[in-house]
Design an enzyme around this catalytic site. Structure first.
Site, PDB file in Angstrom:
ATOM      1  N   ASP A 297      -1.132  -3.165 -41.955  1.00 62.25           N
ATOM      2  CA  ASP A 297      -1.872  -3.814 -40.872  1.00 62.25           C
ATOM      3  C   ASP A 297      -0.923  -4.214 -39.740  1.00 62.25           C
ATOM      4  OD1 ASP A 297      -4.403  -4.795 -39.888  1.00 62.25           O
ATOM      5  OD2 ASP A 297      -3.624  -6.807 -40.187  1.00 62.25           O
ATOM      6  N   MET A 325     -27.176   0.362 -31.414  1.00 65.87           N
ATOM      7  CA  MET A 325     -25.734   0.570 -31.244  1.00 65.87           C
ATOM      8  C   MET A 325     -25.254   0.016 -29.902  1.00 65.87           C
ATOM      9  SD  MET A 325     -22.833   1.562 -32.380  1.00 65.87           S
ATOM     10  CE  MET A 325     -22.847   2.720 -33.740  1.00 65.87           C
ATOM     11  N   VAL A 402     -27.648   9.397 -27.714  1.00 74.39           N
ATOM     12  CA  VAL A 402     -27.917  10.153 -28.935  1.00 74.39           C
ATOM     13  C   VAL A 402     -26.788  11.149 -29.240  1.00 74.39           C
ATOM     14  CG1 VAL A 402     -29.266  11.908 -27.689  1.00 74.39           C
ATOM     15  CG2 VAL A 402     -29.692  11.534 -30.115  1.00 74.39           C
ATOM     16  N   GLU A 403     -26.528  11.383 -30.531  1.00 71.80           N
ATOM     17  CA  GLU A 403     -25.414  12.238 -30.983  1.00 71.80           C
ATOM     18  C   GLU A 403     -25.775  13.724 -30.811  1.00 71.80           C
ATOM     19  OE1 GLU A 403     -21.490  12.462 -33.071  1.00 71.80           O
ATOM     20  OE2 GLU A 403     -22.481  11.107 -31.691  1.00 71.80           O
ATOM     21  N   LYS A 408     -25.058  14.154 -24.368  1.00 74.42           N
ATOM     22  CA  LYS A 408     -23.854  13.378 -24.044  1.00 74.42           C
ATOM     23  C   LYS A 408     -23.130  13.991 -22.834  1.00 74.42           C
ATOM     24  CE  LYS A 408     -22.695  11.292 -28.548  1.00 74.42           C
ATOM     25  NZ  LYS A 408     -22.649   9.882 -28.157  1.00 74.42           N
ATOM     26  N   SER A 430     -19.389  10.152 -33.275  1.00 76.32           N
ATOM     27  CA  SER A 430     -18.808  10.108 -34.616  1.00 76.32           C
ATOM     28  C   SER A 430     -18.241  11.456 -35.040  1.00 76.32           C
ATOM     29  CB  SER A 430     -19.855   9.640 -35.631  1.00 76.32           C
ATOM     30  OG  SER A 430     -21.002  10.464 -35.553  1.00 76.32           O
ATOM     31  N   HIS A 451     -14.938   5.523 -31.029  1.00 80.25           N
ATOM     32  CA  HIS A 451     -15.904   5.592 -32.121  1.00 80.25           C
ATOM     33  C   HIS A 451     -16.018   4.253 -32.845  1.00 80.25           C
ATOM     34  CE1 HIS A 451     -16.942   7.305 -36.358  1.00 80.25           C
ATOM     35  NE2 HIS A 451     -18.011   6.820 -35.760  1.00 80.25           N
ATOM     36  N   ASN A 501     -14.554  10.339 -40.545  1.00 78.30           N
ATOM     37  CA  ASN A 501     -15.629  11.209 -41.020  1.00 78.30           C
ATOM     38  C   ASN A 501     -15.096  12.519 -41.584  1.00 78.30           C
ATOM     39  OD1 ASN A 501     -17.955   9.669 -40.738  1.00 78.30           O
ATOM     40  ND2 ASN A 501     -18.094  10.085 -38.556  1.00 78.30           N
ATOM     41  N   TYR A 660     -10.729  -0.026 -43.313  1.00 78.56           N
ATOM     42  CA  TYR A 660     -11.538  -0.698 -42.304  1.00 78.56           C
ATOM     43  C   TYR A 660     -12.804   0.080 -41.928  1.00 78.56           C
ATOM     44  CZ  TYR A 660      -7.809  -4.066 -41.219  1.00 78.56           C
ATOM     45  OH  TYR A 660      -6.884  -5.081 -41.280  1.00 78.56           O
TER      46      TYR A 660
END
Length: 719
Positions: A297, A325, A402-403, A408, A430, A451, A501, A660
Site C-alpha cells: 500500500d 454510476m 453505457v458500456e 462512448k 471496464s 475505471h 477484469n 481493492y
C-alpha cells in the site's frame, strides 16, 4: 541540552522540567525504528542522570506525534526465531517501564497521530494532553499481531477492559472527544495551548494536586474486575469479535485473551503474557501477508503521490451520464470537496443520479458524520445540467455512459468540442480499449481511462488507464483527481479488460470449466468463501450482472482468443439466455428476496440448478483443494501475464489492485504473494498438471518457468 540524537533531543527549561522532543531527521513523520527505540533508551538514561529534574514532557516537532513502529523492519524482525523476538520485546518493555518509573511526573503532549508504538509510549507517561484534531489508537490487529510494547497491559488499566477491547480488537484510530470520554487523555486543548497545558499538569502534580503515583499504581497492578465481571467482559467480547473478524484473522481474539490472562497479574507478568502472544502472532502467515499488504500500500501511495505532484489541480469536474454510476461518482467528488457538473440528456436520469447522491449523503447524516447543513453544503457541490453550457471551465470530465464503444465514442467526440484545449477526458469503462476510444478524438493525448468499481462510494480502487497516445499530464491529473476523491489510483496500460477484469475473467473461466465437469456451483461458492473470498464466483456473477459478464467475456475472448475464447456454451451464457441476470432482476444462479433492511438475500433456486445441467458434460467429484486450484491458478497466471506484459508496473500494484478491486482475500496478500507462498516451482508444477486437461488458460508462461528454475520470487522478502 541533556541529549541530542538523530530522532530525539532532550532539553531542560528554567523550571527544572525536561522536554523530550521526537523529530526524526529526513522523515516527514516520527516512526519507532530499532534505532529510534535505542535513542529513547539513551535519552531516558540521560534524563535519569540529570540532577534536580522535576518532570518530563514528551512532545513532537512534526505534524504527528508518533505514527507507530517502523513497519518496514517487520518482515526481517519477524523472520527471526521467537527467542530473538522475545528479547527485542523485553528490551522495549524495559525502556517503556523505565519511562513509567521515573522519580518525577511525566506527561505527553499529543498532536496529530499517536498510533501503535506511539500510543504505547504515551500510555507509559502519567498524564496525556491532546489537540482536538489528534487521534490515538492501537491498530496492530490489522497487521495480524497484538500490541506488544505494553498496549494490552496499560490500556485496559487506563480506560477499562471493555473500552480497551473495543480499541484493540477494532484497531481503531480514536478522536479526541472519544479519548477524553473514556479517560485515555486528561485534557483536550487547542494546539497553541498544548505545551502550556502539559507543563501545567506537571506543576500541579509536583504541587500535590494530581497524584501521579496513584496513576502508576493502577497501571502496575491487577485489573479491578471480580471473576464474574471478568467472565462477562471477556467471554462476551470473544464471541462477538470472533464473529466480526472471521476465522482467517486470529489477532483480535488473541488480543482479548492476552488482556484476560493478564487481568489478574501485575505489570511484569502481564507483559510476559503479552510478549508470548506477540511472538506467536508474528510468526503466522496471516501477519506476514498483512504486513506485506501494508508495505504494498505504501508503494502504491508513493507512486500515486509522484504522479499527483506533477498534476494541475482539478478545481471543477464533470460527469457525463447520471444514473446510479454517475450519481455515485458525483457523490464521491462532491463529498471530498471537488465541485462537479452532472450531465445527462434525460431529466429522469439526472433525477436518478441526484437521488443516489442524496441517499448516500443521508446515510452519512444518519450516522452522525454530517449535519443537515453539511448535507446541503455537500449537495450544492453537484450541479445537474442537460446542456454543455458550463463546460468551458471544467478541468476534467468523467464519461460514464453505457458500456458501448459507439455510444462512448460519440459522447467523447461531442464533449471534446465543448471543453478547453487542456481539459482532461476520462472514460469510466471496464473493458473497452482506451486506444480505440481515442481514435476519433482531436486531442487523444488529453484522454485516458478512469475505471471506478461499483459501488463507487465503497470500493477504494480506481484504475487509471494509459492509452497509446495518453500524455503523462493526463495520467497525472486523473491520478490527482482520484486521490482527491479519497480513492487509491493504480496506473495500468491499455489492453482488453485492463488489469482487474483481465484477471477476474480467467477466474470465471475456471468456474465455468468446473461446472462443466460436474461441480455443484453452490459448493464451489462455499469452498471459495471458506478460502477467504467475500463471495463465491456464482454469487459474484449475480452481483456483477450476467449481461455485464457476457459482454466483458466477449471482449476478453476477442482480445485473448487462445485462452479465453470458448466453443462450448457456459453456465454464464445459459443464465443470460434465460433472462437470469442476477440481482438486477432477482434471479441468476440464485433467486433473491428482500431482507428486513430491503437488501437482496440469496436463496437456492431449483430452476437455476436445472438450467445449469445443460452444460454439464461429466459428473466428477472434486475435493476442496481441487476446486481451489482450478479457480485460483488461472487468476494467478493472468496476473503474472499482466506483469510480464507491462500492463501493471510492480507486483505490489498488481496485488493491491486485486485486493481493492475484487476483494482478493487480504490475509493471503494478493495473487503474486500467493504464488510466492506456495513456491514458484510448486505453482508451475500445479499449473502444468491442470493445463494438460484444461488447456492454455492454466499454462505457465516462459517467464514464470524461468523464475521457478532460478529460484526467484516476486517479492524479495518472500519466505
Amino acid at each position: 541540552m541533556i541529549y541530542q540524537g538523530n530522532a530525539i533531543s532532550v532539553a531542560r527549561n528554567g523550571d527544572d522540567i525536561a522536554t523530550l522532543t521526537f523529530d526524526l531527521k529526513d522523515e516527514s513523520v516520527n516512526k519507532l525504528s530499532g534505532a529510534v527505540i535505542k535513542e529513547l533508551g539513551e535519552a531516558l538514561d540521560a534524563v535519569r542522570g540529570e540532577s534536580g529534574v522535576k518532570g518530563l514532557m514528551l512532545k513532537s516537532a512534526k505534524d504527528a506525534f508518533i505514527v507507530g513502529a517502523d513497519i518496514t523492519e517487520f518482515h526481517a524482525m519477524f523472520g527471526k526465531d521467537e527467542a530473538e523476538i522475545q528479547g527485542m520485546l523485553e528490551q522495549v518493555h524495559g525502556i517503556f517501564n523505565g519511562l513509567e518509573d521515573l522519580p518525577f511526573p511525566t506527561v505527553s503532549a499529543i498532536n496529530g497521530l499517536a498510533l501503535g508504538g506511539g500510543c504505547e509510549v504515551v500510555l507509559s507517561t502519567d498524564f496525556r494532553v491532546m489537540t482536538p484534531d489528534a487521534k490515538i489508537g492501537l491498530p496492530e490487529t490489522k497487521l495480524g499481531i497484538v500490541p506488544g510494547w505494553g498496549g494490552c497491559v496499560r490500556l485496559p488499566r487506563v480506560i477499562g477492559a471493555d473500552n480497551a477491547i473495543e480499541w484493540i480488537a477494532g484497531g481503531t484510530e480514536n478522536r479526541a472527544d472519544a479519548c477524553l470520554k473514556v479517560g485515555a487523555v486528561d485534557a483536550v486543548v487547542p494546539a497553541d495551548d498544548l505545551e502550556a497545558a502539559a507543563l501545567d499538569m506537571l506543576a500541579r502534580a509536583n504541587a500535590g494536586e494530581l497524584d501521579f503515583k496513584a496513576r502508576r499504581e493502577e497501571k502496575n497492578t491487577a485489573l479491578n474486575l471480580n471473576p464474574v465481571e471478568q467472565m462477562m467482559v471477556f467471554e462476551t467480547s470473544k464471541g462477538y469479535v470472533a464473529g466480526k473478524a472471521g476465522p482467517h484473522y486470529p489477532a483480535p481474539v488473541e488480543a482479548i485473551k492476552v488482556i484476560q490472562k493478564g487481568a489478574g497479574e501485575g505489570r511484569a507478568r502481564a507483559q510476559a503474557i503479552e510478549a508470548k502472544a506477540f511472538c506467536k502472532m508474528a510468526k503466522t502467515d496471516v501477519c506476514y501477508n498483512l504486513v506485506g499488504l501494508f508495505l504494498n500500500d505504501q508503494v502504491v501511495k508513493k507512486k500515486g503521490g509522484k504522479y499527483a505532484s506533477k498534476a494541475q489541480p482539478v478545481r471543477q469536474a464533470a460527469v457525463l451520464g447520471a444514473g446510479i454510476m454517475g450519481g455515485g461518482i458525483a457523490y464521491q467528488s462532491a463529498s471530498k470537496g471537488t465541485p462537479i457538473l452532472m450531465k445527462d440528456i434525460k431529466e429522469d436520469a439526472i433525477e436518478l443520479g441526484l437521488k443516489e447522491a442524496r441517499k448516500l449523503f443521508g446515510k452519512q447524516a444518519s450516522r452522525g458524520k454530517l449535519s443537515v447543513e453539511g448535507v446541503a453544503e455537500k449537495l450544492a457541490n453537484i450541479r445537474p445540467t442537460l446542456s454543455y453550457g458550463d463546460f468551458d471551465n471544467v478541468d476534467l470530465v468523467v464519461e460514464a455512459v453505457v458500456e458501448n464503444p459507439k455510444v462512448k465514442g460519440a459522447v467523447l467526440s461531442e464533449v471534446e468540442q465543448q471543453v478547453g484545449d487542456n481539459t482532461i477526458l476520462a472514460s469510466n469503462t471496464s473493458t473497452i480499449s482506451i486506444t480505440r476510444l481515442a481514435e476519433n478524438l482531436k486531442r487523444p493525448e488529453n484522454f485516458c481511462g478512469m475505471h471506478f468499481f461499483n459501488p463507487v462510494h465503497r470500493m477504494p480502487l480506481v484504475e487509471v488507464i494509459r492509452g497509446e497516445k495518453t500524455s503523462d499530464a493526463a495520467v497525472a491529473a486523473t491520478v490527482a483527481y482520484a486521490k482527491a476523491m479519497g480513492k487509491t489510483p493504480i496506473v495500468v496500460n491499455d489492453c482488453p479488460g485492463f488489469l482487474v477484469n483481465r484477471v477476474l475473467f480467467p477466474y470465471f473461466g475456471g468456474f465455468s470449466l468446473l461446472v462443466e465437469k460436474g461441480a455443484d456451483y453452490q459448493r464451489v461458492d462455499k469452498v471459495m468463501e471458506k478460502f477467504g473470498w467475500p463471495m463465491g464466483p456464482a454469487y459474484l456473477l449475480d452481483v456483477v450482472g450476467m449481461d455485464t459478464a457476457v459482454h466483458a467475456n466477449e471482449v476478453m475472448a476477442e482480445g485473448f482468443p487462445d485462452r479465453m475464447a470458448r466453443d462450448a456454451k457456459t453456465a454464464i451464457q445459459v443464465m443470460f439466455d434465460n433472462d437470469r441476470l442476477g440481482q438486477k432482476n432477482a434471479k441468476g444462479f440464485y433467486a433473491y428476496e428482500e431482507d428486513r433492511k430491503g437488501k437482496p438475500r440469496k436463496v437456492s433456486d431449483e430452476a437455476a440448478i436445472e438450467l445449469v445441467k445443460q452444460v454439464v458434460s461429466e459428473n466428477r467429484e472434486f475435493s476442496d483443494e481441487e476446486i481451489i486450484a482450478r479457480m485460483m491458478v488461472p487468476l494467478c497466471m493472468e496476473t503474472v501475464r499482466c506483469l510480464e506484459d507491462d500492463i501493471v508496473g510492480t507486483p505490489a500494484e498488481a496485488d493491491m489492485a486485486l485486493i481493492y478491486g475484487i476483494g482478493f482475500p487480504p490475509f493471503r496478500g494478493g495473487a503474486l504473494r500467493y504464488i510466492d507462498a506456495m513456491g514458484v516451482a510448486e505453482f508451475v508444477a500445479l499449473a502444468d498438471s491442470l493445463a494438460e486437461e484444461l488447456g492454455p488458460l492454466y499454462a505457465p508462461t516462459d517467464g514464470l518457468r524461468e523464475m521457478a528454475n532460478s529460484g526467484k520470487t516476486f517479492y524479495a522478502d518472500a519466505k
